[in-house]
Design a protein around this motif. Structure first.
Motif, PDB file in Angstrom:
ATOM      1  N   LEU A  29      -5.513 -32.693  -1.761  1.00 21.55           N
ATOM      2  CA  LEU A  29      -4.554 -31.825  -2.448  1.00 21.55           C
ATOM      3  C   LEU A  29      -4.529 -32.127  -3.943  1.00 21.55           C
ATOM      4  O   LEU A  29      -4.487 -31.206  -4.765  1.00 21.55           O
ATOM      5  N   SER A  30      -4.564 -33.396  -4.303  1.00 24.39           N
ATOM      6  CA  SER A  30      -4.597 -33.775  -5.725  1.00 24.39           C
ATOM      7  C   SER A  30      -5.866 -33.255  -6.394  1.00 24.39           C
ATOM      8  O   SER A  30      -5.830 -32.750  -7.518  1.00 24.39           O
ATOM      9  N   GLU A  31      -6.975 -33.395  -5.699  1.00 27.40           N
ATOM     10  CA  GLU A  31      -8.247 -32.899  -6.217  1.00 27.40           C
ATOM     11  C   GLU A  31      -8.193 -31.387  -6.432  1.00 27.40           C
ATOM     12  O   GLU A  31      -8.646 -30.873  -7.455  1.00 27.40           O
ATOM     13  N   PHE A  32      -7.612 -30.675  -5.466  1.00 27.44           N
ATOM     14  CA  PHE A  32      -7.492 -29.223  -5.578  1.00 27.44           C
ATOM     15  C   PHE A  32      -6.655 -28.839  -6.790  1.00 27.44           C
ATOM     16  O   PHE A  32      -7.018 -27.944  -7.555  1.00 27.44           O
ATOM     17  N   VAL A  33      -5.524 -29.522  -6.995  1.00 26.48           N
ATOM     18  CA  VAL A  33      -4.655 -29.210  -8.132  1.00 26.48           C
ATOM     19  C   VAL A  33      -5.352 -29.534  -9.451  1.00 26.48           C
ATOM     20  O   VAL A  33      -5.201 -28.804 -10.431  1.00 26.48           O
ATOM     21  N   ASP A  34      -6.146 -30.593  -9.481  1.00 28.76           N
ATOM     22  CA  ASP A  34      -6.911 -30.911 -10.688  1.00 28.76           C
ATOM     23  C   ASP A  34      -7.878 -29.779 -11.034  1.00 28.76           C
ATOM     24  O   ASP A  34      -8.058 -29.437 -12.197  1.00 28.76           O
ATOM     25  N   LEU A  35      -8.488 -29.200 -10.002  1.00 26.88           N
ATOM     26  CA  LEU A  35      -9.438 -28.101 -10.216  1.00 26.88           C
ATOM     27  C   LEU A  35      -8.750 -26.761 -10.452  1.00 26.88           C
ATOM     28  O   LEU A  35      -9.312 -25.881 -11.108  1.00 26.88           O
ATOM     29  N   HIS A  36      -7.550 -26.598  -9.898  1.00 27.08           N
ATOM     30  CA  HIS A  36      -6.825 -25.321  -9.960  1.00 27.08           C
ATOM     31  C   HIS A  36      -5.359 -25.582 -10.313  1.00 27.08           C
ATOM     32  O   HIS A  36      -4.479 -25.450  -9.458  1.00 27.08           O
ATOM     33  N   PRO A  37      -5.073 -25.954 -11.550  1.00 26.26           N
ATOM     34  CA  PRO A  37      -3.703 -26.325 -11.917  1.00 26.26           C
ATOM     35  C   PRO A  37      -2.681 -25.202 -11.738  1.00 26.26           C
ATOM     36  O   PRO A  37      -1.490 -25.467 -11.611  1.00 26.26           O
ATOM     37  N   GLU A  38      -3.144 -23.967 -11.670  1.00 22.78           N
ATOM     38  CA  GLU A  38      -2.214 -22.856 -11.472  1.00 22.78           C
ATOM     39  C   GLU A  38      -1.561 -22.898 -10.085  1.00 22.78           C
ATOM     40  O   GLU A  38      -0.551 -22.227  -9.838  1.00 22.78           O
ATOM     41  N   PHE A  39      -2.105 -23.706  -9.177  1.00 25.01           N
ATOM     42  CA  PHE A  39      -1.543 -23.837  -7.836  1.00 25.01           C
ATOM     43  C   PHE A  39      -0.696 -25.096  -7.672  1.00 25.01           C
ATOM     44  O   PHE A  39      -0.340 -25.461  -6.550  1.00 25.01           O
ATOM     45  N   GLU A  40      -0.345 -25.741  -8.772  1.00 26.66           N
ATOM     46  CA  GLU A  40       0.412 -26.988  -8.699  1.00 26.66           C
ATOM     47  C   GLU A  40       1.737 -26.817  -7.960  1.00 26.66           C
ATOM     48  O   GLU A  40       2.077 -27.617  -7.082  1.00 26.66           O
ATOM     49  N   VAL A  41       2.489 -25.779  -8.280  1.00 27.80           N
ATOM     50  CA  VAL A  41       3.809 -25.592  -7.661  1.00 27.80           C
ATOM     51  C   VAL A  41       3.711 -25.352  -6.153  1.00 27.80           C
ATOM     52  O   VAL A  41       4.388 -26.036  -5.377  1.00 27.80           O
ATOM     53  N   PRO A  42       2.875 -24.418  -5.677  1.00 25.50           N
ATOM     54  CA  PRO A  42       2.815 -24.248  -4.221  1.00 25.50           C
ATOM     55  C   PRO A  42       2.287 -25.476  -3.480  1.00 25.50           C
ATOM     56  O   PRO A  42       2.767 -25.795  -2.382  1.00 25.50           O
ATOM     57  N   ILE A  43       1.341 -26.192  -4.070  1.00 25.03           N
ATOM     58  CA  ILE A  43       0.833 -27.408  -3.426  1.00 25.03           C
ATOM     59  C   ILE A  43       1.926 -28.467  -3.383  1.00 25.03           C
ATOM     60  O   ILE A  43       2.098 -29.158  -2.373  1.00 25.03           O
ATOM     61  N   GLU A  44       2.688 -28.581  -4.453  1.00 27.47           N
ATOM     62  CA  GLU A  44       3.804 -29.529  -4.488  1.00 27.47           C
ATOM     63  C   GLU A  44       4.829 -29.176  -3.414  1.00 27.47           C
ATOM     64  O   GLU A  44       5.345 -30.049  -2.716  1.00 27.47           O
ATOM     65  N   ARG A  45       5.124 -27.896  -3.270  1.00 28.31           N
ATOM     66  CA  ARG A  45       6.082 -27.462  -2.240  1.00 28.31           C
ATOM     67  C   ARG A  45       5.558 -27.768  -0.839  1.00 28.31           C
ATOM     68  O   ARG A  45       6.312 -28.215   0.032  1.00 28.31           O
ATOM     69  N   LEU A  46       4.288 -27.507  -0.601  1.00 30.12           N
ATOM     70  CA  LEU A  46       3.693 -27.810   0.699  1.00 30.12           C
ATOM     71  C   LEU A  46       3.761 -29.303   0.989  1.00 30.12           C
ATOM     72  O   LEU A  46       4.162 -29.713   2.081  1.00 30.12           O
ATOM     73  N   ALA A  47       3.368 -30.120   0.023  1.00 32.14           N
ATOM     74  CA  ALA A  47       3.372 -31.568   0.208  1.00 32.14           C
ATOM     75  C   ALA A  47       4.791 -32.077   0.479  1.00 32.14           C
ATOM     76  O   ALA A  47       4.998 -32.916   1.367  1.00 32.14           O
ATOM     77  N   THR A  48       5.768 -31.565  -0.246  1.00 32.29           N
ATOM     78  CA  THR A  48       7.160 -31.977  -0.039  1.00 32.29           C
ATOM     79  C   THR A  48       7.640 -31.550   1.341  1.00 32.29           C
ATOM     80  O   THR A  48       8.290 -32.318   2.054  1.00 32.29           O
ATOM     81  N   TRP A  49       7.298 -30.335   1.737  1.00 28.35           N
ATOM     82  CA  TRP A  49       7.678 -29.845   3.063  1.00 28.35           C
ATOM     83  C   TRP A  49       7.081 -30.723   4.152  1.00 28.35           C
ATOM     84  O   TRP A  49       7.775 -31.119   5.099  1.00 28.35           O
ATOM     85  N   LEU A  50       5.794 -31.043   4.033  1.00 30.33           N
ATOM     86  CA  LEU A  50       5.144 -31.905   5.020  1.00 30.33           C
ATOM     87  C   LEU A  50       5.778 -33.297   5.055  1.00 30.33           C
ATOM     88  O   LEU A  50       5.974 -33.868   6.128  1.00 30.33           O
ATOM     89  N   ALA A  51       6.099 -33.819   3.884  1.00 27.79           N
ATOM     90  CA  ALA A  51       6.671 -35.164   3.801  1.00 27.79           C
ATOM     91  C   ALA A  51       8.052 -35.244   4.454  1.00 27.79           C
ATOM     92  O   ALA A  51       8.433 -36.281   4.993  1.00 27.79           O
TER      93      ALA A  51
END
Length: 58
Positions: A29-51
């Protein structure tokens, strides 16, 4: 079917038999956000939800 379901179905079909750990997933997920920073917010939300899946909902 939502558009994103196709990606989820592909993931299950291609990698559904693999075992992964959460550290590996967090790295991907971190690698994906590094490559596609425009998806930082949805990835952060997904990670928080999973956690927080096991948290009590008060």
């Amino acid at each position: 079917m939502y558009f994103t379901d196709r990606g989820i179905e592909e993931l299950a079909a291609r990698r559904g038999e693999e075992d992964v750990n959460l550290a590996w997933l967090a790295d991907r997920l971190s690698e994906f956000v590094d490559l596609h920073p425009e998806f930082e917010v949805p990835i952060e939300r997904l990670a928080t939800w999973l956690a927080r899946l096991d948290d009590d909902e008060d």
